[in-house]
Design a protein around this motif. Structure first.
Motif, PDB file in Angstrom:
ATOM      1  N   VAL A  45      12.808 -30.548 -79.508  1.00 36.31           N
ATOM      2  CA  VAL A  45      14.322 -30.593 -80.151  1.00 36.31           C
ATOM      3  C   VAL A  45      15.171 -29.902 -78.832  1.00 36.31           C
ATOM      4  CG1 VAL A  45      16.230 -30.156 -81.580  1.00 36.31           C
ATOM      5  CG2 VAL A  45      13.920 -30.597 -82.212  1.00 36.31           C
ATOM      6  N   ILE A  46      16.234 -30.488 -78.301  1.00 31.54           N
ATOM      7  CA  ILE A  46      16.988 -29.989 -77.186  1.00 31.54           C
ATOM      8  C   ILE A  46      18.330 -29.732 -78.151  1.00 31.54           C
ATOM      9  CG2 ILE A  46      17.475 -31.942 -76.161  1.00 31.54           C
ATOM     10  CD1 ILE A  46      17.596 -30.318 -73.647  1.00 31.54           C
ATOM     11  N   HIS A  47      18.640 -28.453 -78.011  1.00 30.91           N
ATOM     12  CA  HIS A  47      20.158 -28.047 -78.474  1.00 30.91           C
ATOM     13  C   HIS A  47      21.280 -28.171 -77.354  1.00 30.91           C
ATOM     14  CE1 HIS A  47      23.226 -26.151 -81.060  1.00 30.91           C
ATOM     15  NE2 HIS A  47      23.579 -25.344 -80.037  1.00 30.91           N
ATOM     16  N   VAL A  48      22.150 -29.033 -77.343  1.00 30.22           N
ATOM     17  CA  VAL A  48      22.778 -29.382 -75.868  1.00 30.22           C
ATOM     18  C   VAL A  48      24.236 -28.888 -76.139  1.00 30.22           C
ATOM     19  CG1 VAL A  48      23.814 -31.060 -74.494  1.00 30.22           C
ATOM     20  CG2 VAL A  48      21.421 -31.132 -75.641  1.00 30.22           C
ATOM     21  N   HIS A  49      24.836 -27.887 -75.225  1.00 25.38           N
ATOM     22  CA  HIS A  49      25.971 -27.826 -74.705  1.00 25.38           C
ATOM     23  C   HIS A  49      26.141 -28.140 -73.296  1.00 25.38           C
ATOM     24  CE1 HIS A  49      27.272 -24.850 -77.625  1.00 25.38           C
ATOM     25  NE2 HIS A  49      26.149 -24.556 -77.912  1.00 25.38           N
ATOM     26  N   ILE A  50      27.303 -28.665 -73.093  1.00 23.59           N
ATOM     27  CA  ILE A  50      27.538 -29.585 -71.856  1.00 23.59           C
ATOM     28  C   ILE A  50      28.665 -28.529 -70.941  1.00 23.59           C
ATOM     29  CG2 ILE A  50      26.927 -31.664 -72.358  1.00 23.59           C
ATOM     30  CD1 ILE A  50      29.868 -32.598 -72.101  1.00 23.59           C
ATOM     31  N   ARG A  51      28.706 -28.889 -69.598  1.00 19.09           N
ATOM     32  CA  ARG A  51      29.591 -28.106 -68.697  1.00 19.09           C
ATOM     33  C   ARG A  51      30.599 -28.958 -67.859  1.00 19.09           C
ATOM     34  NH1 ARG A  51      28.604 -22.318 -68.446  1.00 19.09           N
ATOM     35  NH2 ARG A  51      27.456 -21.904 -70.211  1.00 19.09           N
ATOM     36  N   ASP A  52      31.610 -28.546 -67.525  1.00 16.81           N
ATOM     37  CA  ASP A  52      32.697 -29.602 -66.619  1.00 16.81           C
ATOM     38  C   ASP A  52      32.219 -29.346 -64.989  1.00 16.81           C
ATOM     39  OD1 ASP A  52      33.772 -27.280 -65.840  1.00 16.81           O
ATOM     40  OD2 ASP A  52      35.590 -27.795 -66.853  1.00 16.81           O
ATOM     41  N   ASP A  53      32.871 -29.998 -64.247  1.00 20.26           N
ATOM     42  CA  ASP A  53      32.508 -29.875 -62.877  1.00 20.26           C
ATOM     43  C   ASP A  53      32.499 -28.461 -62.330  1.00 20.26           C
ATOM     44  OD1 ASP A  53      31.943 -32.490 -62.772  1.00 20.26           O
ATOM     45  OD2 ASP A  53      34.058 -33.095 -62.103  1.00 20.26           O
ATOM     46  N   ALA A  54      33.367 -27.539 -63.104  1.00 22.95           N
ATOM     47  CA  ALA A  54      33.446 -26.305 -62.461  1.00 22.95           C
ATOM     48  C   ALA A  54      32.687 -25.236 -63.310  1.00 22.95           C
ATOM     49  CB  ALA A  54      34.929 -25.754 -62.783  1.00 22.95           C
ATOM     50  N   ALA A  55      31.675 -25.880 -64.079  1.00 20.87           N
ATOM     51  CA  ALA A  55      30.433 -25.192 -64.783  1.00 20.87           C
ATOM     52  C   ALA A  55      31.195 -24.578 -65.992  1.00 20.87           C
ATOM     53  CB  ALA A  55      29.875 -24.306 -63.993  1.00 20.87           C
TER      54      ALA A  55
END
Length: 275
Positions: A45-55
């Motif tokens: 399983v991968i628990h996912v948060h994402i970031r924008d272009d500025a991290a």
């Protein structure tokens, strides 16, 4: 409890800054590479948060859909999106995470002090999140930051029914300043409270920071599963920064094998979680 171990990797989170933790995967390419590496080692399983272009932490709906699609195309991992986001994210944006149609999503079962901040989870929001996941066939992982959250989960299931898939799986998030401590004694107390939940309920445990290893060992010894990753741990040992999520997954796999509870395959994990 199953004789194998479900291993979840949480590679990014919303707390650590890329400038302070250069190894943190924040772009889609970095996340996908991390996912492939961790799957090869034994994560299911991968628990996912994402970031924008500025991290910076993001809940951008387009990025979320692209991330789910890329992970599905490039791996066989179960894709679990965080509906928690960052502590400053509004409820509407957190609910909209479900529009990306992940396999799973987190559902935090109550408000908790989170360091100097407050991670707000109102009862009405929890109900809304739970019922929307039921309608869409998304399997929740109920995030438990304090023992009272287990009582809230019992109330939720009693009033609104079982989750999509029919199987209840919780994750004890331990060691957050303001939440339950990451100790063996606390995990044993939480484990005892599972008797009030539906038969067959399973649990994973996450130890924040220095509680990582005690929580892993306690979870394995009580029949539980493991969540590791740079969302929760950026120091491998005293004075030694984590080099990659692979390092944390490899250690979890090693502990699981020593406990004679080898990692579940993605197929076995789907069967366990009702996917």
């Amino acid at each position: 409890m199953t004789t194998g171990t479900l291993i979840t990797v949480a590679p990014t989170g919303a707390e650590s800054a890329k400038a302070e933790v250069p190894a943190l995967p924040v772009t889609l390419d970095e996340l996908l590479l991390t996912a492939k590496e961790c799957e090869a080692l034994g994560a299911a399983v991968i628990h996912v948060h994402i970031r924008d272009d500025a991290a910076r932490p993001s809940l951008d709906p387009v990025r979320l859909r692209e991330t789910v699609a890329a992970l599905r195309e490039g791996t066989d991992l179960i894709v679990q999106l965080s509906s928690g986001g960052a502590v400053t994210d509004p409820e509407a944006s957190r609910l909209a995470v479900l529009d990306a149609q992940p396999d799973m999503a987190s559902c935090t079962m109550g408000t908790v002090n989170f360091g100097d901040d407050v991670f707000l989870n109102r009862w009405e929001f929890i109900v809304d999140l739970h019922t929307r996941m039921q309608e869409r066939g998304i399997v929740p992982e109920y995030e438990i930051f304090d023992l009272g959250h287990l009582a809230a989960l019992q109330r939720l299931l009693g009033k609104y029914g079982l989750p999509a898939g029919g199987h209840v799986h919780v994750d004890f998030v331990m060691g957050v300043p303001g939440g339950m401590p990451g100790t063996t004694e606390t995990l044993v107390a939480a484990h005892r409270m599972l008797r009030d939940l539906p038969d067959g309920t399973t649990f994973s445990a996450t130890g924040i920071g220095r509680s990582t290893i005690p929580v892993m060992l306690a979870s394995l010894s009580t029949g539980g599963h493991l969540r590791v990753g740079m969302e929760d741990t950026v120091t491998y040992a005293k004075g030694r920064p984590v080099e990659s999520n692979m390092q944390l997954v490899a250690r979890a796999v090693g502990f699981a094998q020593l406990a004679q509870r080898p990692p579940l395959t993605t197929t076995e994990a789907r069967e366990l979680l009702g996917l």
